[in-house]
Design a protein around this motif. Structure first.
Motif, PDB file in Angstrom:
ATOM      1  N   VAL A   1       2.409   2.044  -3.439  1.00 54.15           N
ATOM      2  CA  VAL A   1       1.472   2.727  -4.347  1.00 54.15           C
ATOM      3  C   VAL A   1       1.294   4.184  -3.907  1.00 54.15           C
ATOM      4  O   VAL A   1       1.281   5.104  -4.734  1.00 54.15           O
ATOM      5  CB  VAL A   1       0.113   1.994  -4.363  1.00 54.15           C
ATOM      6  CG1 VAL A   1      -0.902   2.770  -5.196  1.00 54.15           C
ATOM      7  CG2 VAL A   1       0.277   0.580  -4.903  1.00 54.15           C
ATOM      8  N   THR A   2       1.179   4.402  -2.593  1.00 46.21           N
ATOM      9  CA  THR A   2       0.973   5.756  -2.071  1.00 46.21           C
ATOM     10  C   THR A   2       2.134   6.676  -2.427  1.00 46.21           C
ATOM     11  O   THR A   2       1.936   7.845  -2.781  1.00 46.21           O
ATOM     12  CB  THR A   2       0.809   5.713  -0.539  1.00 46.21           C
ATOM     13  OG1 THR A   2      -0.271   4.841  -0.205  1.00 46.21           O
ATOM     14  CG2 THR A   2       0.522   7.093   0.017  1.00 46.21           C
TER      15      THR A   2
ATOM     16  N   ILE B   1      -6.659   5.230   3.545  1.00 45.53           N
ATOM     17  CA  ILE B   1      -7.819   4.702   2.812  1.00 45.53           C
ATOM     18  C   ILE B   1      -7.472   3.382   2.132  1.00 45.53           C
ATOM     19  O   ILE B   1      -8.212   2.386   2.239  1.00 45.53           O
ATOM     20  CB  ILE B   1      -8.318   5.736   1.776  1.00 45.53           C
ATOM     21  CG1 ILE B   1      -8.908   6.952   2.495  1.00 45.53           C
ATOM     22  CG2 ILE B   1      -9.365   5.115   0.856  1.00 45.53           C
ATOM     23  CD1 ILE B   1      -9.254   8.104   1.571  1.00 45.53           C
ATOM     24  N   LEU B   2      -6.337   3.348   1.427  1.00 49.96           N
ATOM     25  CA  LEU B   2      -5.934   2.116   0.742  1.00 49.96           C
ATOM     26  C   LEU B   2      -5.668   0.987   1.740  1.00 49.96           C
ATOM     27  O   LEU B   2      -6.007  -0.172   1.490  1.00 49.96           O
ATOM     28  CB  LEU B   2      -4.691   2.365  -0.107  1.00 49.96           C
ATOM     29  CG  LEU B   2      -4.850   3.284  -1.322  1.00 49.96           C
ATOM     30  CD1 LEU B   2      -3.515   3.450  -2.050  1.00 49.96           C
ATOM     31  CD2 LEU B   2      -5.896   2.725  -2.284  1.00 49.96           C
TER      32      LEU B   2
ATOM     33  N   ILE C   1      -4.238   9.034   1.674  1.00 46.50           N
ATOM     34  CA  ILE C   1      -4.260   7.972   0.651  1.00 46.50           C
ATOM     35  C   ILE C   1      -3.846   6.640   1.260  1.00 46.50           C
ATOM     36  O   ILE C   1      -4.497   5.608   1.039  1.00 46.50           O
ATOM     37  CB  ILE C   1      -3.340   8.348  -0.530  1.00 46.50           C
ATOM     38  CG1 ILE C   1      -3.889   9.566  -1.273  1.00 46.50           C
ATOM     39  CG2 ILE C   1      -3.188   7.175  -1.489  1.00 46.50           C
ATOM     40  CD1 ILE C   1      -2.936  10.133  -2.304  1.00 46.50           C
ATOM     41  N   SER C   2      -2.755   6.652   2.024  1.00 45.18           N
ATOM     42  CA  SER C   2      -2.279   5.391   2.604  1.00 45.18           C
ATOM     43  C   SER C   2      -3.296   4.814   3.580  1.00 45.18           C
ATOM     44  O   SER C   2      -3.493   3.593   3.640  1.00 45.18           O
ATOM     45  CB  SER C   2      -0.931   5.600   3.309  1.00 45.18           C
ATOM     46  OG  SER C   2      -1.054   6.517   4.369  1.00 45.18           O
TER      47      SER C   2
ATOM     48  N   THR D   1       1.237   1.617   8.038  1.00 43.31           N
ATOM     49  CA  THR D   1       1.726   2.524   6.990  1.00 43.31           C
ATOM     50  C   THR D   1       3.050   3.158   7.413  1.00 43.31           C
ATOM     51  O   THR D   1       3.341   4.305   7.081  1.00 43.31           O
ATOM     52  CB  THR D   1       0.685   3.620   6.699  1.00 43.31           C
ATOM     53  OG1 THR D   1       0.343   4.280   7.924  1.00 43.31           O
ATOM     54  CG2 THR D   1      -0.582   3.023   6.100  1.00 43.31           C
TER      55      THR D   1
ATOM     56  N   VAL E   1       0.834  -1.208   0.000  1.00 42.85           N
ATOM     57  CA  VAL E   1       0.000   0.000   0.000  1.00 42.85           C
ATOM     58  C   VAL E   1       0.866   1.256   0.000  1.00 42.85           C
ATOM     59  O   VAL E   1       0.620   2.209  -0.757  1.00 42.85           O
ATOM     60  CB  VAL E   1      -0.952  -0.006   1.222  1.00 42.85           C
ATOM     61  CG1 VAL E   1      -1.533   1.389   1.463  1.00 42.85           C
ATOM     62  CG2 VAL E   1      -2.077  -1.004   1.010  1.00 42.85           C
ATOM     63  N   CYS E   2       1.908   1.265   0.824  1.00 42.38           N
ATOM     64  CA  CYS E   2       2.785   2.437   0.900  1.00 42.38           C
ATOM     65  C   CYS E   2       3.551   2.645  -0.401  1.00 42.38           C
ATOM     66  O   CYS E   2       3.838   3.791  -0.785  1.00 42.38           O
ATOM     67  CB  CYS E   2       3.757   2.295   2.072  1.00 42.38           C
ATOM     68  SG  CYS E   2       2.969   2.435   3.686  1.00 42.38           S
TER      69      CYS E   2
ATOM     70  N   LEU F   1      -8.806  -0.845   2.995  1.00 44.36           N
ATOM     71  CA  LEU F   1      -9.244  -1.889   2.052  1.00 44.36           C
ATOM     72  C   LEU F   1      -8.311  -3.093   2.121  1.00 44.36           C
ATOM     73  O   LEU F   1      -8.759  -4.247   2.060  1.00 44.36           O
ATOM     74  CB  LEU F   1      -9.279  -1.323   0.630  1.00 44.36           C
ATOM     75  CG  LEU F   1     -10.222  -0.125   0.405  1.00 44.36           C
ATOM     76  CD1 LEU F   1     -10.072   0.422  -1.009  1.00 44.36           C
ATOM     77  CD2 LEU F   1     -11.665  -0.534   0.673  1.00 44.36           C
ATOM     78  N   GLY F   2      -7.007  -2.833   2.248  1.00 43.26           N
ATOM     79  CA  GLY F   2      -6.042  -3.932   2.344  1.00 43.26           C
ATOM     80  C   GLY F   2      -6.252  -4.766   3.591  1.00 43.26           C
ATOM     81  O   GLY F   2      -6.152  -6.003   3.551  1.00 43.26           O
TER      82      GLY F   2
END
Length: 757
Positions: A331-332, A361-362, A358-359, A484, A328-329, A365-366
């Protein structure tokens, strides 16, 4: 049973760690394209760089930047190697204590013993577990040292490159600083996960499916990480603040010269301190939090239905959360460096804050995906010997998510109270009209007030997670807050890199426009550094509570009664310890700063032509003063933290030690938040006046005005609060908790000597 198979789990965790390490190295590779040679060409330019330089920023200034970078790098490298040499001797002796104390639980017997939780089964001999715990401790020490050292190397590698990229615009400089910060973030998160996973698998060769002994031994990993973090934070904090206070008091207040002016003898030591304190110290600190929260969750999971049913995937749930966090990080990070371009200084801080949103929220979901795939639909968590708590997989999702979002709330609250874009810091700046005294009063009030929302956020996270899954829920909530960590560290490391970039620009005599860009980067970094400290303190509270639960369980305590005399004396003494520790660290900074101020004054008074700029200061003496003082002064507060659990556990027993841990947790979190935010607010109040970006700010300035001098004094008072005592307190509460957990078998067997007389 879980949807995700054990075989796939064995592949995904190390794969995520390898991806994180590879991404960090790729970011380093991209930064390496920026040359500090004046004759260099770049792909962006297609021609010589000279057209990018103003008249005042010719090739000789580029060479000067490279020389300053080299001096900072050598100073930081020398200090860390010296610090680690002394640290190695101290922690080597402590490793022997771990082996001897834990081995003596059953009188160094090599025979198998009854398990603590499942008394019908047999577990590994205490001597074997002592040996494995010692190995895990050494692994934690080495990983923490490596994390801090590599972070320092990339920071000192990138600072001048950030300065030189500022010639092309603030966007290029921002990307360089942020990419460099992300190198540290991903290296730390990924290497910590990878080493922990490898250690578990190596230990499993001996232990097999005896999870109780295996994860009891693994707790040594968290203890090793936090031990290095304590000395790194305290030693680095003393180093950087001694230099900073000396540079500010003599340079700004007495001599009325700019910050980072090359005539100031303490300026190199100040920039070195940013790297050894804020980079290496913070890296070891958050690595310790990650290791401890993972160990706490694994210990509690080992005695749950995950352990009794030998469900390896569910056992590794904490590691899968961290693995998802790395992806996730990754992508962020691309949103800051590739998907979005900064064209104006006003876009810097929103871009950094956007990383947090962003991190989060993503990652939410993760977490949902990991919980669904890696957990049984229903399972049981044991709670200090009482009736097991039944938990659905979605319940654990709420535990992790509440920790994650509580971290975001703490981050934004910290930003509100420490950023000069908002009224609290502007009010502190305004109070400078009437002098330093009112500035100090307003700053202290702000720090105390800033505790309210973070404590409520932590309280809600604890209540929700404990209600759902008792102490395992608290442990994974801490992991959620730290999930994160790669992004958080990237944002945090960005600050000192930008600060150094501004210092190099000033010392090299680059043009005003370039210094404006580096100052804008630094101002945003100052706020993000405060956010990073907020995350570290918030996660420390959750980690410490989870470790407290594991300690209580391992010490075979069914309840901890605060009305008991044994517990209450521990409670009140534990609440006192953060004050004692803060007094020691702040006095250490004061003593070191006193020596620094005297040396800087001596040089200004005795070196002919220094103020006129025709003579060079003696930077090396100031670097030596900071180095010697930090090495000498870090030992007493470090010994206080590491020896307290041993002394209390041996002399007063597990009940009193439980009280000490609870008292230190409740007291330490409050002081840490207020100290860090007070110092951050004073620092940004000073920068608010210096920048003069509003009519109100201009009415307080310019630099050298009475209001500005009052702001500098407030900033100087706040330096040891925000960079030494405050950040070190979160390590105090974590380290005491994990150390108590590691030594719990010994205390349970042989502790409480005074009460046995």
């Amino acid at each position: 049973m879980t949807i995700l198979s054990a075989t796939l789990t064995e592949v995904l965790i190390p794969l995520a760690a390898i991806i994180g390490i590879a991404f960090a190295l790729y970011q380093w590779y991209l930064v390496s394209f920026i040359s500090v040679s004046p004759a260099a060409k770049s792909e962006d330019d297609g021609c010589a760089e000279e057209h990018l330089l103003e008249e005042a920023d010719g090739p000789e200034k580029v060479v000067k930047c490279a020389e300053i970078q080299e001096a900072i790098s050598l100073g930081a490298n020398s200090f860390l190697l010296t610090e680690y040499k002394y640290l190695g001797a101290f922690l080597g002796a402590f490793a022997i204590i771990i082996f001897l104390f834990l081995g003596s639980v059953k009188n160094f017997s090599t025979s198998k013993q009854k398990c603590v939780y499942d008394t019908s089964a047999e577990c590994a001999p205490a001597l074997v577990t002592a040996a494995f715990t010692t190995v895990a401790f050494i692994l934690g020490v080495l990983t923490s040292v490596l994390s801090g050292y590599l972070g320092m190397k990339i920071a000192t590698y990138a600072n001048a490159r950030t300065t030189l990229e500022a010639r092309k615009g603030v966007g290029k400089a921002f990307i360089t600083a942020f990419r460099s910060g992300s190198v540290m973030g991903f290296l730390l998160a990924a290497s910590g996960l990878f080493v922990l996973y490898i250690a578990i698998n190596l230990f499993k060769i001996y232990y097999g499916t005896e999870w109780e002994g295996l994860f009891e031994a693994i707790t040594g990993y968290g203890l090793g990480g936090s031990s290095v973090a304590l000395f790194g934070r305290v030693g680095g904090g003393i180093y950087t603040k001694a230099a900073d206070v000396g540079a500010d008091l003599v340079g700004k207040v007495e001599r009325n010269i700019p910050e980072d002016d090359p005539r100031n003898p303490a300026v190199i030591a100040d920039n070195v301190g940013d790297n050894v304190g804020d980079i290496a110290g913070m890296g070891s600190d958050l690595f310790g939090s990650f290791a401890e929260s993972s160990c706490a969750a694994l210990v509690v999971a080992s005695i749950s239905s995950f352990g009794t049913e030998h469900d390896f995937t569910a056992m590794c749930f904490p590691l899968l959360i961290s693995s998802m966090g790395i992806i996730v990080c990754l992508v962020t990070t691309l949103f800051a460096t590739d998907f979005y371009e900064i064209n104006d200084t006003k876009q810097i801080e929103p871009t950094l804050k956007r990383q947090l949103i962003i991190s989060t929220i993503l990652m939410t979901l993760g977490i949902l995906l990991v919980c669904y795939l890696a957990l049984p639909s229903y399972f049981h968590i044991y709670n200090m010997g009482s009736t097991p708590r039944g938990v659905h997989w979605w319940g654990l999702f709420f535990c992790v998510a509440v920790g994650l979002w509580a971290g975001l709330i703490i981050g934004y609250t910290t930003e509100y109270f420490t950023s000069n874009a908002y009224s609290p810091v502007q009010d502190v700046a305004d109070s400078c009209r009437t002098g330093a005294a009112t500035n100090v009063i307003f700053g202290l009030a702000l720090g105390y007030k800033s505790v309210i929302i973070p404590i409520f956020a932590i309280a809600v996270a604890i209540y929700v997670s404990y209600s759902i899954a008792v102490f395992y829920g608290v442990a994974v909530a801490a992991l959620g807050m730290l999930s994160t960590i790669a992004t958080g560290l990237a944002i945090d490391a960005y600050g000192p890199i930008s600060d150094n970039a501004g210092g190099i620009a000033e010392m090299a005599g680059l043009s005003h426009s370039i210094r404006e860009r580096t100052d804008a980067l630094d101002a945003a970094g100052n706020t993000t550094a405060a956010i990073g400290k907020g995350f570290a303190i918030g996660s420390a509270a959750l980690v410490s509570l989870a470790l407290f639960g594991a300690y209580v369980s391992r010490a075979s305590l069914s309840t901890v009664d605060v009305l008991s005399a044994r517990v209450f004396i521990g409670l009140i003494v534990g609440a006192m310890l953060p004050y004692w520790f803060s007094a020691m660290t702040m006095k250490s900074v004061g003593k070191a700063a006193l020596s620094m101020v005297e040396e800087v004054r001596r040089q200004f008074n005795t070196i002919p032509g220094l103020m006129e700029g025709i003579a060079s200061p003696d930077y090396a003496t100031c670097v030596k003063i900071s180095t010697d003082a930090s090495i000498r002064e870090m030992i007493p507060p470090g010994a206080l933290v590491m020896l307290t659990p041993l002394i209390v556990g041996i002399l007063f027993g597990v009940q009193t030690l439980a009280g000490v841990l609870a008292g230190a947790l409740v007291s330490g979190v409050q002081i840490a938040i207020s100290a860090s935010n007070t110092g951050g607010a004073w620092d940004n109040a000073k920068k608010y006046i210096e920048a003069g970006n509003s009519e109100h700010a201009r009415s307080l300035g310019p630099k050298g005005s009475d209001a500005h001098k009052a702001a500098v004094i407030g900033d100087t008072v706040g330096d040891p609060l925000k960079d030494t005592s405050g950040p070190s307190l979160n390590i105090l509460i974590k380290l005491m908790a994990v150390e108590s957990l590691v030594f719990a078998p010994f205390f349970a067997a042989h502790g409480g000597l005074l009460f046995k007389i």
